[in-house]
Design a protein around this motif. Structure first.
Motif, PDB file in Angstrom:
ATOM      1  N   ALA A  69      41.003  30.282 -15.994  1.00  0.00           N
ATOM      2  CA  ALA A  69      40.348  31.354 -15.243  1.00  0.00           C
ATOM      3  C   ALA A  69      39.022  31.765 -15.870  1.00  0.00           C
ATOM      4  CB  ALA A  69      41.270  32.561 -15.136  1.00  0.00           C
ATOM      5  N   ARG A  70      38.809  31.424 -17.138  1.00  0.00           N
ATOM      6  CA  ARG A  70      37.577  31.828 -17.823  1.00  0.00           C
ATOM      7  C   ARG A  70      36.648  30.647 -18.034  1.00  0.00           C
ATOM      8  NH1 ARG A  70      39.977  35.862 -22.580  1.00  0.00           N
ATOM      9  NH2 ARG A  70      41.109  37.282 -21.172  1.00  0.00           N
ATOM     10  N   ILE A  71      36.769  29.619 -17.244  1.00  0.00           N
ATOM     11  CA  ILE A  71      35.939  28.437 -17.385  1.00  0.00           C
ATOM     12  C   ILE A  71      34.476  28.784 -17.101  1.00  0.00           C
ATOM     13  CG2 ILE A  71      36.261  27.743 -14.978  1.00  0.00           C
ATOM     14  CD1 ILE A  71      36.311  24.830 -15.948  1.00  0.00           C
ATOM     15  N   THR A  72      33.567  28.148 -17.816  1.00  0.00           N
ATOM     16  CA  THR A  72      32.140  28.402 -17.618  1.00  0.00           C
ATOM     17  C   THR A  72      31.638  27.607 -16.409  1.00  0.00           C
ATOM     18  OG1 THR A  72      31.522  26.584 -19.090  1.00  0.00           O
ATOM     19  CG2 THR A  72      31.845  28.763 -20.090  1.00  0.00           C
ATOM     20  N   PRO A  73      30.546  28.042 -15.799  1.00  0.00           N
ATOM     21  CA  PRO A  73      30.016  27.303 -14.647  1.00  0.00           C
ATOM     22  C   PRO A  73      29.708  25.851 -14.944  1.00  0.00           C
ATOM     23  CG  PRO A  73      29.039  29.490 -14.747  1.00  0.00           C
ATOM     24  CD  PRO A  73      29.835  29.324 -15.996  1.00  0.00           C
ATOM     25  N   SER A  74      29.149  25.563 -16.110  1.00  0.00           N
ATOM     26  CA  SER A  74      28.810  24.171 -16.439  1.00  0.00           C
ATOM     27  C   SER A  74      30.073  23.318 -16.589  1.00  0.00           C
ATOM     28  CB  SER A  74      27.976  24.120 -17.716  1.00  0.00           C
ATOM     29  OG  SER A  74      28.683  24.706 -18.803  1.00  0.00           O
ATOM     30  N   ASN A  75      31.076  23.889 -17.235  1.00  0.00           N
ATOM     31  CA  ASN A  75      32.327  23.149 -17.381  1.00  0.00           C
ATOM     32  C   ASN A  75      33.030  22.974 -16.039  1.00  0.00           C
ATOM     33  OD1 ASN A  75      31.950  22.901 -20.134  1.00  0.00           O
ATOM     34  ND2 ASN A  75      33.216  24.666 -20.651  1.00  0.00           N
ATOM     35  N   PHE A  76      32.912  23.975 -15.171  1.00  0.00           N
ATOM     36  CA  PHE A  76      33.538  23.838 -13.853  1.00  0.00           C
ATOM     37  C   PHE A  76      32.861  22.745 -13.040  1.00  0.00           C
ATOM     38  CE2 PHE A  76      33.485  24.915  -9.313  1.00  0.00           C
ATOM     39  CZ  PHE A  76      34.838  24.761  -9.044  1.00  0.00           C
ATOM     40  N   LYS A  77      31.553  22.645 -13.150  1.00  0.00           N
ATOM     41  CA  LYS A  77      30.838  21.585 -12.434  1.00  0.00           C
ATOM     42  C   LYS A  77      31.356  20.220 -12.863  1.00  0.00           C
ATOM     43  CE  LYS A  77      27.651  19.462 -10.064  1.00  0.00           C
ATOM     44  NZ  LYS A  77      27.777  19.333  -8.596  1.00  0.00           N
ATOM     45  N   THR A  78      31.527  20.027 -14.175  1.00  0.00           N
ATOM     46  CA  THR A  78      32.075  18.760 -14.667  1.00  0.00           C
ATOM     47  C   THR A  78      33.511  18.560 -14.194  1.00  0.00           C
ATOM     48  OG1 THR A  78      30.672  18.937 -16.630  1.00  0.00           O
ATOM     49  CG2 THR A  78      32.532  17.412 -16.742  1.00  0.00           C
ATOM     50  N   LEU A  79      34.309  19.633 -14.239  1.00  0.00           N
ATOM     51  CA  LEU A  79      35.701  19.551 -13.800  1.00  0.00           C
ATOM     52  C   LEU A  79      35.784  19.203 -12.319  1.00  0.00           C
ATOM     53  CD1 LEU A  79      38.758  20.026 -14.280  1.00  0.00           C
ATOM     54  CD2 LEU A  79      38.354  22.436 -13.733  1.00  0.00           C
TER      55      LEU A  79
ATOM     56  N   ALA B 289      30.816  22.168   0.361  1.00  0.00           N
ATOM     57  CA  ALA B 289      29.743  23.148   0.176  1.00  0.00           C
ATOM     58  C   ALA B 289      29.548  23.508  -1.294  1.00  0.00           C
ATOM     59  CB  ALA B 289      30.038  24.410   0.987  1.00  0.00           C
ATOM     60  N   ILE B 290      30.512  23.207  -2.134  1.00  0.00           N
ATOM     61  CA  ILE B 290      30.460  23.581  -3.548  1.00  0.00           C
ATOM     62  C   ILE B 290      29.970  22.426  -4.413  1.00  0.00           C
ATOM     63  CG2 ILE B 290      31.826  24.476  -5.469  1.00  0.00           C
ATOM     64  CD1 ILE B 290      31.461  26.418  -3.160  1.00  0.00           C
ATOM     65  N   LYS B 291      30.274  21.214  -4.022  1.00  0.00           N
ATOM     66  CA  LYS B 291      29.961  20.057  -4.862  1.00  0.00           C
ATOM     67  C   LYS B 291      28.470  19.925  -5.188  1.00  0.00           C
ATOM     68  CE  LYS B 291      30.579  15.053  -5.223  1.00  0.00           C
ATOM     69  NZ  LYS B 291      31.078  13.823  -4.563  1.00  0.00           N
ATOM     70  N   PRO B 292      27.522  20.134  -4.244  1.00  0.00           N
ATOM     71  CA  PRO B 292      26.101  19.959  -4.605  1.00  0.00           C
ATOM     72  C   PRO B 292      25.550  21.041  -5.519  1.00  0.00           C
ATOM     73  CG  PRO B 292      26.462  19.818  -2.209  1.00  0.00           C
ATOM     74  CD  PRO B 292      27.688  20.405  -2.816  1.00  0.00           C
ATOM     75  N   LEU B 293      26.254  22.147  -5.691  1.00  0.00           N
ATOM     76  CA  LEU B 293      25.714  23.274  -6.443  1.00  0.00           C
ATOM     77  C   LEU B 293      25.682  22.969  -7.930  1.00  0.00           C
ATOM     78  CD1 LEU B 293      27.561  26.262  -4.695  1.00  0.00           C
ATOM     79  CD2 LEU B 293      25.309  25.312  -4.155  1.00  0.00           C
ATOM     80  N   VAL B 294      24.656  23.504  -8.588  1.00  0.00           N
ATOM     81  CA  VAL B 294      24.582  23.435 -10.054  1.00  0.00           C
ATOM     82  C   VAL B 294      24.744  24.829 -10.663  1.00  0.00           C
ATOM     83  CG1 VAL B 294      23.179  21.359 -10.090  1.00  0.00           C
ATOM     84  CG2 VAL B 294      22.052  23.584  -9.907  1.00  0.00           C
ATOM     85  N   SER B 295      24.618  25.859  -9.849  1.00  0.00           N
ATOM     86  CA  SER B 295      24.895  27.230 -10.279  1.00  0.00           C
ATOM     87  C   SER B 295      25.775  27.878  -9.216  1.00  0.00           C
ATOM     88  CB  SER B 295      23.595  28.034 -10.457  1.00  0.00           C
ATOM     89  OG  SER B 295      22.889  28.133  -9.222  1.00  0.00           O
ATOM     90  N   PHE B 296      26.610  28.794  -9.655  1.00  0.00           N
ATOM     91  CA  PHE B 296      27.605  29.379  -8.768  1.00  0.00           C
ATOM     92  C   PHE B 296      27.476  30.893  -8.765  1.00  0.00           C
ATOM     93  CE2 PHE B 296      29.132  25.482 -10.688  1.00  0.00           C
ATOM     94  CZ  PHE B 296      29.499  24.730  -9.585  1.00  0.00           C
ATOM     95  N   PRO B 297      27.839  31.544  -7.658  1.00  0.00           N
ATOM     96  CA  PRO B 297      27.771  33.010  -7.611  1.00  0.00           C
ATOM     97  C   PRO B 297      28.600  33.631  -8.721  1.00  0.00           C
ATOM     98  CG  PRO B 297      28.113  32.116  -5.409  1.00  0.00           C
ATOM     99  CD  PRO B 297      28.247  30.967  -6.361  1.00  0.00           C
TER     100      PRO B 297
END
Length: 316
Positions: free
Chosen positions: A93-103, A131-139
């Motif tokens: 639940a506390r994953i960072t945006p960069s790590n989530f992108k890789t995940l 809609a989420i896959k192309p994003l590099v930053s997340f809300p």
């Protein structure tokens, strides 16, 4: 007139008394019907109470009340035990945006690889995350919810692939961030909302799944959902005709005794042999035994609403 002047106070008092008397009569008459209605209601209540006291069935006695209290405690204990058995789909639940992108990228690639290995066509290569896959930053604040839904999708697709469905046509989830909401017409989302179970306190997530398969595939999906350690439950199931495809057919019959490879007839327990034989051929040749078709099942499309009950985790 002279008498009236001499007894003015008495006359006025008499008029006031007559006025009050008239008003009292009018009030009594107006409340007569209301009194009858109340009396009728009291009589009905009294009759219902007499039925309860005179009946030989359930009676709110002290003994029955004590039994209900014991059963209520047993129910609470059962719910607590059932909640302990269920496992929560693991995610960070506390994953960072960069790590989530890789995940996300790795998880989608892994799901596509599983589908290819199982030879299951998948209509959504992004598994509702287009809609989420192309994003590099997340809300802000959305990564945890997206990671939770990604974990749910991986667990759900794993069950579907193991159940040997024919194809995965659609998978929908709840929109949890602005990019999801902006893709309003997408087939990746549904309008149902999650809820909290009032008895167990579990948080419930909702997913819509559409796939094609045969009766054996559907039975396998339901069985695997039930056997899963997670709290999967099917709340709505709809079956419609699917694309024109048939179940695997039996191999074509071959004559026996015409080579070393055909020294024994290939009889199977699940494929009875037809009663007739072909006319006898030349010396040494045997008749041709043909397999009988027992079922000619066509694939159908299944749409179901699947809920995942997740035990609440105490805050650390």
């Amino acid at each position: 007139m002279l008498w009236l002047k001499r007894n003015l106070f008495f006359s006025v008092s008499l008029l006031v008394i007559l006025g009050f008397f008239g008003y009292g009569c009018f009030y009594l008459y107006s409340k007569w019907d209301e009194s009858g209605t109340i009396q009728k209601s009291l009589e009905e209540t009294d009759a219902n109470l007499k039925k309860i006291y005179d009946s030989s069935g359930v009676f709110p006695s002290k003994t029955n009340i004590d039994i209900i209290k014991v059963q209520a405690e047993q129910l609470k204990s059962f719910v607590a035990d059932a909640t302990k058995i269920k496992a929560r789909v693991e995610f960070d639940a506390r994953i960072t945006p960069s790590n989530f992108k890789t995940l996300l990228d790795n998880s989608l690639a892994d799901l596509n690889k599983q589908a290819e290995q199982a030879r299951i066509p998948v209509a959504q290569r992004d598994f509702s995350f287009s809609a989420i896959k192309p994003l590099v930053s997340f809300p802000e604040g959305s990564v945890g919810f997206l990671a939770e839904e990604l974990a749910d999708v991986k667990a759900l697709c794993g069950i579907l692939f193991r159940s040997e469905i024919t194809s995965l046509d659609n998978l929908r989830r709840v929109p949890v961030c602005k990019p999801d909401l902006d893709a309003g017409g997408s087939l990746d989302y549904h309008t149902l909302t999650g809820r909290t179970n009032e008895i167990t306190g579990d948080a419930v997530s909702v997913y819509l799944v559409t796939f094609q398969g045969f009766s054996e595939s559907l039975a396998s999906v339901l069985d695997n959902l039930q056997r899963s350690p997670y709290g999967f439950s099917v709340h709505l199931l709809s079956v419609l005709p699917g694309s024109p495809m048939k179940a695997p057919a039996a191999p074509a019959p071959q004559p026996f005794g015409q080579g070393a490879a055909n020294t024994a007839p290939p009889l199977t327990r699940n494929a009875p042999v037809q009663a007739g034989r072909a006319p006898a051929g030349p010396t040494g040749a045997q008749g041709v035994r043909r397999l009988e078709t027992l079922a000619d099942e066509k694939a159908f499309k299944v749409a179901m609403i699947i809920e995942i009950a997740k035990p609440l985790v105490a805050a650390k």
